[in-house]
Motif scaffolding. Sequence first.
Motif, PDB file in Angstrom:
ATOM      1  N   LEU A  61     -71.415  30.687 -38.574  1.00 22.53           N
ATOM      2  CA  LEU A  61     -72.504  31.658 -38.533  1.00 22.53           C
ATOM      3  C   LEU A  61     -72.300  32.591 -37.349  1.00 22.53           C
ATOM      4  N   PRO A  62     -72.731  33.845 -37.473  1.00 23.45           N
ATOM      5  CA  PRO A  62     -72.661  34.725 -36.309  1.00 23.45           C
ATOM      6  C   PRO A  62     -73.701  34.313 -35.276  1.00 23.45           C
ATOM      7  N   GLN A  63     -73.444  34.625 -34.008  1.00 21.71           N
ATOM      8  CA  GLN A  63     -74.435  34.329 -32.970  1.00 21.71           C
ATOM      9  C   GLN A  63     -75.721  35.065 -33.301  1.00 21.71           C
ATOM     10  N   GLY A  64     -76.840  34.412 -33.087  1.00 26.93           N
ATOM     11  CA  GLY A  64     -78.137  35.027 -33.305  1.00 26.93           C
ATOM     12  C   GLY A  64     -78.614  35.025 -34.745  1.00 26.93           C
ATOM     13  N   ALA A  65     -77.883  34.381 -35.662  1.00 25.66           N
ATOM     14  CA  ALA A  65     -78.348  34.318 -37.052  1.00 25.66           C
ATOM     15  C   ALA A  65     -79.673  33.565 -37.080  1.00 25.66           C
ATOM     16  N   ASN A  66     -80.701  34.180 -37.630  1.00 23.52           N
ATOM     17  CA  ASN A  66     -82.050  33.613 -37.645  1.00 23.52           C
ATOM     18  C   ASN A  66     -82.217  32.692 -38.854  1.00 23.52           C
ATOM     19  N   PHE A  89     -76.857  37.688 -43.019  1.00 27.53           N
ATOM     20  CA  PHE A  89     -75.855  37.665 -41.960  1.00 27.53           C
ATOM     21  C   PHE A  89     -74.481  37.580 -42.605  1.00 27.53           C
ATOM     22  N   THR A  90     -73.460  37.855 -41.837  1.00 21.82           N
ATOM     23  CA  THR A  90     -72.094  37.787 -42.328  1.00 21.82           C
ATOM     24  C   THR A  90     -71.382  36.618 -41.666  1.00 21.82           C
ATOM     25  N   PRO A  91     -71.105  35.568 -42.437  1.00 29.43           N
ATOM     26  CA  PRO A  91     -70.382  34.434 -41.865  1.00 29.43           C
ATOM     27  C   PRO A  91     -68.903  34.782 -41.682  1.00 29.43           C
ATOM     28  N   THR A  92     -68.219  33.991 -40.907  1.00 31.42           N
ATOM     29  CA  THR A  92     -66.790  34.200 -40.692  1.00 31.42           C
ATOM     30  C   THR A  92     -66.039  32.914 -40.997  1.00 31.42           C
ATOM     31  N   ALA A  96     -60.351  32.852 -44.443  1.00 38.71           N
ATOM     32  CA  ALA A  96     -60.812  33.666 -45.571  1.00 38.71           C
ATOM     33  C   ALA A  96     -61.672  34.806 -45.055  1.00 38.71           C
ATOM     34  N   CYS A  97     -61.816  35.823 -45.879  1.00 43.23           N
ATOM     35  CA  CYS A  97     -62.623  36.988 -45.529  1.00 43.23           C
ATOM     36  C   CYS A  97     -63.899  36.980 -46.378  1.00 43.23           C
ATOM     37  N   PHE A  98     -65.049  37.062 -45.715  1.00 39.18           N
ATOM     38  CA  PHE A  98     -66.326  37.094 -46.427  1.00 39.18           C
ATOM     39  C   PHE A  98     -66.412  38.377 -47.254  1.00 39.18           C
TER      40      PHE A  98
END
Length: 135
Positions: A61-66, A89-92, A96-98
Motif C-alpha cells: 500500500l502507498p504511505q497514507g492510504a486511508n 489508492f495505487t498499490p505497488t 508487476a505494474c498496477f
Amino acid sequence: KELNIGETLADIPVPVAQDGYQIVWDRVDFGGLSDDIVVTAVYTPNEYRVYFHLNRDDALLPQGANVTYDETKYMYYTAIKYNAEVQVFTPTSQYACFVKWENVETGEVYGGGKYLLTEDLYVRAVWDVTHGPYV
C-alpha cells in the motif's frame, strides 16, 4: 398535529424515506407535552465499505492510504457515506505494474470519484506482469 394538554400523540407519522439515508425523528417521546414543539426528521447517510483485494502477496500500500485491514476477509477496506467520494489508492509491487481496480462481480473499472453505492463494493487489483521487475 394538535393535541390537548395531557394527551399523548399515538399516530406518529413515518418520516419521508430517501434513498441512501436512515431517517428518524429527533424526538420520540410525545407524552406530557405542555408547549408547542417542532419535530424534525434527521437524515443520516448510510455507510458502505469498499473492499480492496490486492491480488498479489507482494503488493504494498502507498504511505497514507486511508484503509483498514479486515482480518476475516483478508482485504483492506475504506468506509464511505452514501453519495460520497471514493478515494482509491495505487498499490505497488516489485514484480508487476498496477493497471486498475475492477469490480469483482461485474468487471467494471473503478477510479476515484463519486459512486452511489447501495451495498458494499468489492474491487480487485489488476496487474501487468509482462514487464518487470518494478522496483
